[in-house]
Design an enzyme around this catalytic site. Structure first.
Site, PDB file in Angstrom:
ATOM      1  N   PRO A 263      30.865  41.255  41.599  1.00 54.66           N
ATOM      2  CA  PRO A 263      30.796  40.822  40.625  1.00 54.66           C
ATOM      3  C   PRO A 263      32.043  39.948  39.736  1.00 54.66           C
ATOM      4  CG  PRO A 263      31.049  43.219  40.586  1.00 54.66           C
ATOM      5  CD  PRO A 263      32.060  42.469  41.588  1.00 54.66           C
ATOM      6  N   GLU A 264      30.694  38.491  39.360  1.00 54.31           N
ATOM      7  CA  GLU A 264      31.347  37.144  38.617  1.00 54.31           C
ATOM      8  C   GLU A 264      31.356  37.505  37.238  1.00 54.31           C
ATOM      9  OE1 GLU A 264      33.518  35.358  40.193  1.00 54.31           O
ATOM     10  OE2 GLU A 264      33.252  35.567  42.259  1.00 54.31           O
TER      11      GLU A 264
END
Length: 271
Positions: A2-3
């Site tokens: 996840p960014e």
């Protein structure tokens, strides 16, 4: 992994369900994540009111009067809002139940995430203190990035992925932003004009804003707190599109490894 857009989407999604509520119960099923979950966390949080949910870089900050719960999603983690009756899955390691009856649950198959506690200002925590400015805030601007770039001689993609320079510009969004600003990912950071840095800053802000609006990029593991995927992957221009036609000039998209990360670009458009 996840960014920033995925973490921001999660932050916005969970906040309305738990902010202002008192903690009813904390359940730790698997304490051995990237760092051990503090064993006294149930005693620290039970009966305490959750004041605010925010984000710093990829860290979620759950603020109480007496400290802050720091959550990182790691490589494969996700947070969901559920009810206490929800079936516990194999990789559901941590629950935070609040007075409204809702439940915040951390699922992390690879266990690279983190649930930590600090009674100090989170800005002083070793994981957060060194972080650069947020890319969507005023501190991240043309003059700042140009100055940072002139001090170094590294590939521009490495520069913008350095969390000490700016947080949250992960591999996907770095490739997309460099394409949008027509800058080759291997160009030395000290050989880029201030005007081109201005285009890059604008591209980063636009790319991340669009990704947040679309709920993040769904690649492999990420899902939002409601279990629905993000859809920004449908708007990707170059990432993961090796040998496909460039959307600008029809030249084939190329792939190259920079700092052990796959990088996608158009050799004709990006200089």
């Amino acid at each position: 992994m996840p960014e920033l857009p995925e973490v921001e989407t999660t932050c916005r999604g969970i906040a309305p369900h738990i902010t202002g509520k008192k903690v009813k119960q904390v359940v730790i099923r698997q304490p051995r994540l990237r760092w051990p979950i503090p064993t006294d966390l149930p005693q620290q949080l039970k009966g305490r009111k959750l004041l605010n949910v925010s984000r710093r870089g990829k860290y979620l900050l759950l603020t109480f009067h007496h400290g802050t719960l720091i959550i990182h999603l790691g490589m494969s983690g996700s947070l969901r809002i559920l009810t206490p009756e929800s079936t516990v899955q194999k990789h559901d390691h941590f629950d935070l139940q609040v007075s409204s009856g809702k439940l915040l649950r951390l699922r992390d198959p690879r266990r690279f995430g983190a649930v930590l506690w600090t009674d100090q200002p989170p800005s002083q925590h070793p994981l957060i203190a060194h972080l650069g400015p947020e890319p969507l805030e005023e501190g991240f601007n043309t003059a700042y990035l140009h100055e940072q770039g002139q001090r170094r001689r590294v590939a521009i993609k490495q520069l913008i992925m350095d969390s000490k320079i700016v947080v949250g510009v992960g591999n996907i969004y770095a490739s997309e932003s460099l394409f949008k600003s027509a800058i080759h990912p291997t160009r030395p950071s000290n050989r880029i004009s201030e005007s081109r840095y201005g285009k890059l800053v604008e591209a980063i802000k636009e790319t991340l804003t669009a990704a947040i609006a679309q709920g993040g990029t769904t690649l492999r593991d990420f899902q939002r707190e409601d279990g629905k995927p993000g859809y920004f992957a449908q708007q990707l221009q170059v990432y993961g599109k090796t040998d496909q036609a460039c959307p600008r000039c029809d030249s084939p998209i190329r792939q190259k490894t920079i700092a052990q990360r796959s990088t996608f670009y158009c050799a004709a458009c990006q200089r």
